[in-house]
Design an enzyme around this catalytic site. Structure first.
Site, short mmCIF file in Angstrom:
data_model
loop_
_atom_site.label_atom_id
_atom_site.label_comp_id
_atom_site.label_asym_id
_atom_site.label_seq_id
_atom_site.Cartn_x
_atom_site.Cartn_y
_atom_site.Cartn_z
N CYS A 18 23.21 58.16 -12.53
CA CYS A 18 22.25 57.62 -13.50
C CYS A 18 22.93 56.54 -14.35
O CYS A 18 24.14 56.32 -14.26
CB CYS A 18 21.70 58.74 -14.38
SG CYS A 18 22.91 59.40 -15.56
N HIS A 71 26.12 66.16 -16.39
CA HIS A 71 25.95 65.71 -15.02
C HIS A 71 27.22 65.95 -14.20
O HIS A 71 28.32 66.09 -14.75
CB HIS A 71 25.60 64.22 -15.00
CG HIS A 71 24.22 63.96 -15.51
ND1 HIS A 71 23.59 62.73 -15.38
CD2 HIS A 71 23.32 64.76 -16.15
CE1 HIS A 71 22.38 62.80 -15.92
NE2 HIS A 71 22.20 64.02 -16.39
N GLU A 79 28.89 63.96 -12.29
CA GLU A 79 29.88 62.89 -12.45
C GLU A 79 30.67 63.07 -13.75
O GLU A 79 31.89 62.89 -13.80
CB GLU A 79 29.20 61.52 -12.44
CG GLU A 79 28.41 61.23 -11.17
CD GLU A 79 26.95 61.62 -11.28
OE1 GLU A 79 26.10 60.90 -10.74
OE2 GLU A 79 26.65 62.67 -11.90
N CYS A 116 25.80 57.91 -16.68
CA CYS A 116 27.04 58.19 -15.96
C CYS A 116 27.71 56.89 -15.49
O CYS A 116 28.94 56.80 -15.43
CB CYS A 116 26.78 59.10 -14.77
SG CYS A 116 26.41 60.82 -15.23
#
Length: 338
Positions: free
Chosen positions: A286, A259, A261, A289
């Site tokens: 999410c 992801h 992040e 994360c």
């Protein structure tokens, strides 16, 4: 602040200017017409059609340099102009931090009805629809003086299909063209735009996400989602889960994409992040994360778009003492005034 309005015949730029003058204390200024100016609006008998009601300019300038010199010395006041016809003039205007170009557009059938009404109000014969379309095409697409190439460069594009001036003015009040944030982005706008730019590098087949990690208004790292270094890109078949059309939240343990992040956190490392850092992401993080964001000590997360597990993410951040907020910048691009 200087607002430049540009638009086709009877698109409504005159009405937008009047709204700014009457409701937000803008002062009208203008440029003299030149050979590069599109032809004036005329009735079927070629009689010139005046604006109604007329706008009396506070000052009229022979060229854009003198206009800019005048406004530069008075940049904290509010000015509006409706006579931007030349790309060289527009280039000079766009270099200044106090200028914003706003285009006003409307369907050709709507503009014809408005033009007919203006002609009849002045006891002039209106053109037929075919005549009006030909004139409109010349006004917008003439190789020498067409305005279409200018409209395309507008920071804000107003679509004005309404037949009601009252509706137009109400929509303009809601939009707030006079917002100074349109001239220079706030820090939130600036970092969120960087996050959106980072998202354009994403190769994930499911969705593009970008992230920027900031401390003391300095960028620490950026990230976007996609498969890890050394693996085939997701958009080239590198992640079977993303390329298999799985629904959101299904088979996440088989996903090979990192992801945005996570990439930003890995790039920065915990020692560079420290306390007081802010994470900007164009999508709410999410749950996976979120726990990593909390672990490295980030103080605040700012996002623009929601995700399907926002409630769970908010609960994690609330318990961890991480501030979560959604940021909505002033609207740019095409805005329908209804």
């Amino acid at each position: 602040m200087l607002v430049g309005l540009c638009g086709g015949i009877c698109a409504g730029k005159h009405s937008v200017a009047i709204s700014l003058i009457e409701k937000h204390a803008f002062q009208p200024i203008s440029l003299l017409r030149t050979v590069s100016t599109p032809a004036v609006e005329k009735s079927a008998s070629d009689a010139r059609l005046p604006e109604s009601p007329p706008i009396s300019s506070v000052h009229t300038f022979p060229n854009v340099d003198e206009l800019l010199d005048f406004v530069t010395k008075r940049w904290q006041e509010r000015w509006v102009m409706t006579d931007i016809w030349d790309e060289k003039d527009l280039d000079a205007l766009l270099r200044r931090p106090f200028f914003i170009l706003v285009s006003v557009e409307a369907p050709v059938s709507v503009r014809w009805q408005r033009f007919k009404a203006r002609c009849l109000a002045h006891s002039l014969a209106p053109p037929t629809l075919e005549q009006f379309v030909l004139r409109s095409d010349e006004h917008l697409y003439s190789p020498e003086t067409g305005l279409a190439k200018l409209l395309d460069r507008a920071q804000v594009r107003l679509l004005n299909p309404s037949a009601s001036i009252k509706t137009l003015h109400a929509a303009l009040e809601n939009l707030d063209l006079a917002d100074e944030k349109r001239l220079r982005p706030t820090w939130d706008q600036y970092f969120m735009q960087l996050a959106s730019l980072a998202a354009q590098r994403s190769n994930c087949m499911k969705r593009r996400v970008g992230c920027v990690l900031v401390r003391e208004r300095r960028v620490i790292s950026t990230g976007y989602n996609g498969t890890p270094r050394g693996l085939q890109n997701c958009n080239e078949g590198g992640c079977p889960r993303c390329n298999g059309g799985q629904s959101a939240g299904v088979a996440l343990s088989t996903c090979l994409c990192i992801h945005a992040e996570e990439n930003a956190l890995l790039e920065a490392g915990r020692e560079r992040i420290r306390e007081g850092s802010t994470l900007y992401c164009d999508t709410c993080p999410c749950l996976t994360c979120s726990i990593k964001i909390a672990q490295v000590g980030i103080n605040e997360v700012v996002y623009s778009q929601g995700y399907y597990m926002d409630t769970e993410t908010a609960a994690v951040f609330r318990e961890a003492g991480v501030q979560l907020r959604q940021f909505s910048p002033p609207r740019h691009g095409l805005v329908e005034l209804t």
